[in-house]
Design an enzyme around this catalytic site. Structure first.
Site, PDB file in Angstrom:
ATOM      1  N   ASP A 119       0.939  -1.655  -0.101  1.00 16.90           N
ATOM      2  CA  ASP A 119      -0.021  -0.240  -0.376  1.00 16.90           C
ATOM      3  C   ASP A 119       1.112   1.283   0.078  1.00 16.90           C
ATOM      4  OD1 ASP A 119      -2.369   1.855   0.453  1.00 16.90           O
ATOM      5  OD2 ASP A 119      -2.160   1.655   2.546  1.00 16.90           O
ATOM      6  N   ASN A 150       0.427   4.234  -1.126  1.00 18.72           N
ATOM      7  CA  ASN A 150      -0.386   5.749  -1.042  1.00 18.72           C
ATOM      8  C   ASN A 150      -0.650   5.996   0.333  1.00 18.72           C
ATOM      9  OD1 ASN A 150      -2.472   3.770  -1.141  1.00 18.72           O
ATOM     10  ND2 ASN A 150      -3.351   5.567  -2.965  1.00 18.72           N
ATOM     11  N   ASP A 157     -11.974  -9.117  -4.298  1.00 19.64           N
ATOM     12  CA  ASP A 157     -12.999  -7.785  -4.910  1.00 19.64           C
ATOM     13  C   ASP A 157     -14.125  -7.105  -4.189  1.00 19.64           C
ATOM     14  OD1 ASP A 157     -13.393  -4.980  -4.228  1.00 19.64           O
ATOM     15  OD2 ASP A 157     -12.739  -4.664  -7.102  1.00 19.64           O
ATOM     16  N   HIS A 162      34.392 -24.244  20.424  1.00 22.28           N
ATOM     17  CA  HIS A 162      37.167 -23.800  20.100  1.00 22.28           C
ATOM     18  C   HIS A 162      37.053 -22.498  19.773  1.00 22.28           C
ATOM     19  CE1 HIS A 162      40.274 -23.986  17.221  1.00 22.28           C
ATOM     20  NE2 HIS A 162      40.614 -23.933  18.392  1.00 22.28           N
ATOM     21  N   GLU A 181      36.126 -22.841  25.571  1.00 24.86           N
ATOM     22  CA  GLU A 181      37.374 -22.811  26.176  1.00 24.86           C
ATOM     23  C   GLU A 181      38.302 -21.627  26.256  1.00 24.86           C
ATOM     24  OE1 GLU A 181      41.530 -24.055  22.444  1.00 24.86           O
ATOM     25  OE2 GLU A 181      39.708 -24.077  21.565  1.00 24.86           O
ATOM     26  N   HIS A 204      43.898 -15.618  20.798  1.00 25.74           N
ATOM     27  CA  HIS A 204      44.074 -16.310  20.417  1.00 25.74           C
ATOM     28  C   HIS A 204      46.214 -16.069  20.125  1.00 25.74           C
ATOM     29  CE1 HIS A 204      44.418 -19.532  16.660  1.00 25.74           C
ATOM     30  NE2 HIS A 204      44.837 -19.802  17.742  1.00 25.74           N
ATOM     31  N   LYS A 245      45.727 -29.515  32.605  1.00 21.38           N
ATOM     32  CA  LYS A 245      46.569 -29.638  33.118  1.00 21.38           C
ATOM     33  C   LYS A 245      46.233 -30.044  34.486  1.00 21.38           C
ATOM     34  CE  LYS A 245      49.361 -28.915  28.930  1.00 21.38           C
ATOM     35  NZ  LYS A 245      51.257 -28.621  28.381  1.00 21.38           N
ATOM     36  N   SER A 297      42.870 -34.612  23.464  1.00 24.46           N
ATOM     37  CA  SER A 297      42.592 -33.826  22.616  1.00 24.46           C
ATOM     38  C   SER A 297      42.855 -34.182  21.156  1.00 24.46           C
ATOM     39  CB  SER A 297      42.755 -31.939  22.445  1.00 24.46           C
ATOM     40  OG  SER A 297      42.077 -32.051  23.829  1.00 24.46           O
ATOM     41  N   ARG A 302      38.464 -34.335  23.177  1.00 24.11           N
ATOM     42  CA  ARG A 302      38.318 -33.205  22.586  1.00 24.11           C
ATOM     43  C   ARG A 302      39.077 -33.619  20.667  1.00 24.11           C
ATOM     44  NH1 ARG A 302      40.068 -28.281  22.097  1.00 24.11           N
ATOM     45  NH2 ARG A 302      38.490 -26.305  21.818  1.00 24.11           N
ATOM     46  N   TYR A 355      17.767 -22.073  -7.839  1.00 24.38           N
ATOM     47  CA  TYR A 355      18.811 -22.259  -9.387  1.00 24.38           C
ATOM     48  C   TYR A 355      19.086 -21.579  -9.903  1.00 24.38           C
ATOM     49  CZ  TYR A 355      19.448 -24.779 -13.326  1.00 24.38           C
ATOM     50  OH  TYR A 355      20.283 -25.347 -14.633  1.00 24.38           O
TER      51      TYR A 355
END
Length: 807
Positions: free
Chosen positions: A147, A149, A183, A305, A335, A350, A435, A567, A594, A751
């Site tokens: 809509d 308008n 309508d 991780h 971790e 890291h 550890k 691990s 792990r 596709y």
């Protein structure tokens, strides 16, 4: 819009003020902070913003995209700016999935409170909507968009534009005929009620009408007996079908008279199939339904991780938001990589990369707040400790002070150490995995036996670069020799184990003078397998999950305990699966392991967790910040059992004497055939919403993941220019050797003749949670958020003892 939203928009003071609009500061980074004008639209479901009140606004977000509203004190970014803006004036809009948060700062505390209360009210309202209310809301949004308008009526030209918005291209003559039928006032435009009829004509489900009429004698209604017949034959409900039929009629039949007569109309039948009861995911698997009293090693555990990263592995941002998002997804193993930081405070990042750093204590504060919001089952803190002695003491202090009673500091009362505790016994507890200086002690006799084992391992050859490969197998020794050598061994000077020889000098050099010489020379100190000095205070907090190196399955069985955990990199684990699959299964039935992504995955991509689950690996750590099929499979497995983050492994993966090998599976039963018929699709979203004139050409790919023999995929042909109600009607057959491990994934794609097919939506679930029969598959976005009402309609069934060739 729904009547409830209409009432709120007209009466709620917060929402009224939000509709007037507010100038607020949008904060992206510490340096990017800009004033923007935010306003709640009249539909009550969309927030728009612009640079000024009179400027052309643009949509910012839909209420349905919002998960929750957070106060400013909980925003990591706003806390950094506390000297510029009072935290009480800030708040955060948290979105579903991986969409970045939106941090906003109002001009006053009162304005911030208005927006926080108002937004949360609308978020809660959307979350409480049933399927019909959601559809009504979607129709209202479409009507408002068409809509142009804003006169409350829709012309045919506006209806044509709507068809493109709804993702369908239709012959103009046919579209006009549907428009004229709707309508009823013959005014050449449609009001909101007439628009609903227009929509129903567009989305008429002839495929469901055919199913209905197959079981209805008069083609108008299903009697109770006819509905029971349908539930038994097609939906495979079997014995409880009569009771279920009564329950479903009472729940979904719109006519009061129909409910009294125990009959189901076409509308009621459609409502049932589109409801949660008609969903492919078995609702019985949604709450906690599994035995939670078995040892931890008997469960798959939702694991993350490098949880602190919200980007790549080299330059990405570290943030406590990574922990919040992981915990929100039901993660139960996070971790934490710790390194020495300034001012004596350990930091998390890291190591040896350009990733940013966050304080260890901030991570713990986040865990303390969010650890048990999504699941109250135990949270494992996988600690990668690279700190020096003094900062390890700080870590131990923070762990005990910040986590408090949540931190598990001792073995459970009355529990022998030859048995791992269960998730049920550890509810509400955070366990440190790392550890440890010495093993858990039971009594003096066991301690002496462990000392003997360590002494034997310590007596390795002298360090010599030219030495041949060391033989790690124990040398035969007669009982007399063993007894005679025991005292001699205790007299010998203890040597470093092989893994420590190269760094002994470094270890001694960096040791603080405050460490007593007795500790420096102790066996426990020298048994560390890295350059890090282990602080006893930190070591003491590792109770059940002691990290140990992996040598071989035989070595683990003979030398390690049930609370020891190794691990493996993904490549190491894959090699072990191929070379010794059955031994890996038995190892994982006895103790935890792990698996983590390869270091080459610097883009934070993921590997397929399924092949590691096939041998019972419990903690398969994922880069949760990265969307894709691997995370879809992970989310699919852990969607069950209350989203607790713990899923009980199949019985043959919990038996330490199991003969199962996923590389050469021998099923206890005859292979089964999974039949999947992809019937139709509904309200599929556009791939690119900015291109109004483009319409998708959808196809469906059905993927099966499990043991290698069961992993395969098939796909339908594509349907041109129809995202609103495409029909495929194609059937696939999958032979399943080990269905207990199978994951079923439906992927809808657009596709393309010129390039790769574009992703539209997906849904992944375990075979064990799949409902048979005619079912709807509710599609999820790439981020794992709902694309409601987008779905595909399928039929599935299992055929046992069917002797057929591989399709």
């Amino acid at each position: 819009m729904t009547s409830q939203i209409q009432d709120l928009l007209a009466t709620d003071q917060d929402l009224l003020l939000m509709q007037e609009g507010t100038m607020m500061r949008k904060v992206r980074t510490k340096s990017w902070k800009k004033l923007r004008y935010f306003r709640l639209q009249n539909d009550g479901m969309t927030v728009w913003h612009g640079s000024q009140p009179e400027s052309m606004p643009k949509p910012t977000f839909s209420i349905s995209d919002v998960e929750r509203i957070r106060k400013g004190q909980d925003s990591e970014l706003l806390r950094y700016l506390v000297e510029e803006f009072p935290l009480e004036q800030g708040f955060t809009v948290v979105f579903h999935g991986r969409r970045p948060n939106l941090d906003l700062v109002a001009n006053s505390v009162e304005e911030a409170q208005i927006w926080m209360r108002g937004l949360q009210l609308l978020v809660d309202l959307v979350a409480s909507m049933d399927h019909q209310e959601q559809m009504d809301q979607m129709l209202n949004e479409w009507f408002q968009q068409a809509d142009r308008n804003q006169d409350g009526r829709m012309s045919f030209r506006e209806a044509q534009r709507l068809l493109l918005l709804m993702n369908v291209e239709m012959d103009e003559e046919y579209a006009f005929s549907l428009f004229q039928e709707a309508d009823v006032t013959q005014s050449d435009d449609l009001g909101s009620e007439e628009f609903v009829q227009f929509y129903k004509a567009l989305t008429k489900r002839t495929e469901i009408e055919e199913i209905f009429e197959d079981f209805s004698s008069d083609k108008q209604k299903l009697t109770l007996l006819e509905f029971v017949d349908f539930l038994r034959k097609e939906q495979k409900e079997k014995d409880h079908a009569p009771d279920l039929a009564l329950e479903l009629i009472d729940r979904y039949e719109p006519s009061e008279n129909g409910r009294l007569l125990h009959v189901l109309s076409k509308d009621g039948f459609l409502k049932y199939l589109c409801s949660k009861d008609g969903n492919i995911f078995n609702s019985d698997c949604l709450p906690i339904y599994q035995d939670m009293t078995q040892p931890l090693s008997h469960y798959y555990i939702n694991s993350s991780h490098n949880t602190y990263l919200v980007g790549d592995q080299l330059c990405g941002q570290s943030s406590v938001e990574g922990y919040i998002r992981a915990l929100k997804r039901g993660c139960r193993c996070v971790e934490v990589d710790t390194w020495d930081g300034p001012d004596g405070e350990p930091v998390v990042y890291h190591g040896h990369t350009l990733t940013s750093r966050i304080l260890f204590k901030d991570v713990l504060a986040t865990l303390a707040q969010y650890a048990f919001q999504s699941s109250d089952y135990p949270l494992i803190l996988s600690l990668e400790n690279h700190c020096t002695w003094e900062q390890q003491r700080t870590m131990a202090h923070h762990l005990t002070e910040i986590l408090g009673e949540q931190l598990l500091r001792n073995t459970l009362e009355g529990l022998l150490v030859d048995s791992m505790p269960s998730p049920e016994q550890l509810r509400g507890k955070i366990l440190v995995k790392g550890k440890k200086l010495r093993t858990i002690e039971v009594d003096k006799e066991e301690e002496e036996e462990e000392e003997e084992e360590e002494l034997e391992k310590d007596e390795g050859p002298d360090l010599d670069p030219a030495s041949p490969e060391l033989d790690t197998q124990p040398q035969p020794e007669t009982q007399g020799q063993a007894a005679g050598n025991k005292k001699e061994r205790k007299k010998k000077v203890m040597k470093c184990p092989m893994s420590c020889l190269l760094i002994c000098g470094h270890v001694m050099a960096q040791a603080p003078s405050s460490i007593p010489e007795s500790i420096l020379l102790s066996k426990q100190f020298l048994l560390l397998s890295s350059t890090t000095i282990m602080c006893p205070d930190l070591s003491a907090l590792v109770v059940y999950l002691r990290t140990v190196p992996f040598c071989s399955f035989t070595h683990s069985k003979e030398n390690y305990h049930i609370y020891d955990i190794s691990s493996f990199s993904e490549s190491k684990a894959k090699n072990l699966i191929k070379e010794a699959g059955n031994e890996f299964v038995q190892h994982n039935a006895r103790q935890l392991c792990r698996v983590y992504p390869s270091g080459l995955r610097t883009d934070s991509s993921n590997f397929n967790p399924q092949e590691h689950w096939n041998v019972g690996c419990q903690m398969v750590a994922m880069n949760m910040q990265t969307a894709g099929s691997a995370m879809d499979i992970c989310d699919g497995l852990f969607r069950q059992n209350g989203g607790s983050g713990y899923v009980l492994k199949p019985e043959f993966l919990r038996d330490t004497q199991s003969s199962f090998n996923p590389e050469r599976p021998i099923s206890l039963y005859k292979a089964q055939i999974l039949v999947v018929q992809v019937i139709s699709g509904q309200q599929l979203p556009k791939v690119d919403k900015t291109k109004e004139t483009t319409v998708v050409d959808p196809l469906v790919k059905v993927e099966l993941y499990g043991v290698p023999e069961d992993t395969k995929e098939q796909e339908t042909s594509h349907v041109e220019n129809n995202g609103i109600n495409p029909y495929w009607g194609e059937t696939f057959y999958f032979r399943l050797q080990v269905p207990e491990l199978a994951m079923l994934r439906f992927v809808v794609k657009d596709y393309s003749r010129k390039s790769r097919n574009n992703f539209i939506g997906q849904y992944t679930l375990p075979w064990t949670c799949m409902k048979q029969g005619y079912r709807h598959v509710s599609l999820l976005s790439r981020d794992g958020t709902s694309l409601n009402p987008a779905s595909i309609f399928v039929y599935t069934c299992m055929q046992e003892d069917l002797d057929m060739d591989e399709p």
